[in-house]
Design a protein around this motif. Structure first.
Motif, PDB file in Angstrom:
ATOM      1  N   ILE A   2      82.937 -62.242  21.706  1.00 39.11           N
ATOM      2  CA  ILE A   2      81.840 -61.405  22.166  1.00 39.11           C
ATOM      3  C   ILE A   2      82.350 -60.619  23.364  1.00 39.11           C
ATOM      4  O   ILE A   2      82.946 -61.196  24.278  1.00 39.11           O
ATOM      5  CB  ILE A   2      80.617 -62.244  22.579  1.00 39.11           C
ATOM      6  CG1 ILE A   2      80.045 -62.984  21.364  1.00 39.11           C
ATOM      7  CG2 ILE A   2      79.552 -61.364  23.239  1.00 39.11           C
ATOM      8  CD1 ILE A   2      78.961 -63.987  21.709  1.00 39.11           C
ATOM      9  N   LEU A 143      74.159 -63.913  25.561  1.00 35.62           N
ATOM     10  CA  LEU A 143      75.216 -63.538  24.611  1.00 35.62           C
ATOM     11  C   LEU A 143      74.648 -62.967  23.322  1.00 35.62           C
ATOM     12  O   LEU A 143      75.247 -62.085  22.718  1.00 35.62           O
ATOM     13  CB  LEU A 143      76.089 -64.756  24.296  1.00 35.62           C
ATOM     14  CG  LEU A 143      76.934 -65.263  25.450  1.00 35.62           C
ATOM     15  CD1 LEU A 143      77.645 -66.551  25.076  1.00 35.62           C
ATOM     16  CD2 LEU A 143      77.931 -64.195  25.893  1.00 35.62           C
ATOM     17  N   PRO A 146      72.877 -58.995  24.410  1.00 36.02           N
ATOM     18  CA  PRO A 146      73.724 -58.594  25.531  1.00 36.02           C
ATOM     19  C   PRO A 146      73.138 -57.565  26.480  1.00 36.02           C
ATOM     20  O   PRO A 146      73.601 -57.447  27.614  1.00 36.02           O
ATOM     21  CB  PRO A 146      75.001 -58.073  24.854  1.00 36.02           C
ATOM     22  CG  PRO A 146      74.642 -57.843  23.441  1.00 36.02           C
ATOM     23  CD  PRO A 146      73.494 -58.726  23.119  1.00 36.02           C
TER      24      PRO A 146
END
Length: 155
Positions: A2, A143, A146
């Motif tokens: 990520i 996460l 975002p």
């Protein structure tokens, strides 16, 4: 992996998500509501590691269906055990925790989030965190969504 672009700052890159168990993703040895669903989603994007001394003896049973790494260690010297595990992951590490024994792993990681759950949070940990959230679901959502992280960290 990520990667979150942060306007005016260095990107947040996460290959390894490292989570404390008791007090962070679990309360009294049981996963907190909403954690399992999020970890199932996140494990498709990053390696998920749950670190625990397994005080209640439930961590493996709780986490086995999730297909994530569960690293256990002796109850003594937990902080040193945790930081060694994080150190061995090398780079792009995000740690989430709530306790005194999370300080060293926070300092080793590139990004750290302190959570304020019902079991409490060590006040000294806050100065080692990049972000503080009111709970683990909010931390994991940084996460998965975002733009929340961008809004918190942009200059």
């Amino acid at each position: 992996m990520i990667q979150v672009e942060i306007p005016g700052r260095q990107d947040v890159k996460v290959e390894h998500l490292v989570l404390d168990y008791n007090g962070t993703v679990a309360k009294d040895g049981e996963l907190i509501d909403g954690v399992a669903e999020r970890l199932l989603e996140l494990k498709e994007l990053v390696d998920v590691h749950i670190l625990t001394a397994d005080t209640y003896g439930t961590a493996r049973k709780q986490c086995e269906p999730l297909g994530v790494f569960v690293d256990t260690f002796p109850r003594a010297n937990a902080a040193e055990c945790k930081v060694e595990i994080v150190r061995n992951l090398k780079e792009n590490r995000m740690c989430i925790g709530n306790g005194f024994n999370d300080v060293l792993m926070f300092d080793e990681a590139e990004f750290a989030v302190a959570v304020l759950e019902e079991e409490g949070t060590y006040a000294g940990l806050l100065s080692h965190a990049d972000v503080v959230t009111k709970g683990i679901v909010d931390a994991l959502d940084l996460l998965l969504k975002p733009n929340r992280l961008k809004a918190t960290l942009r200059t």
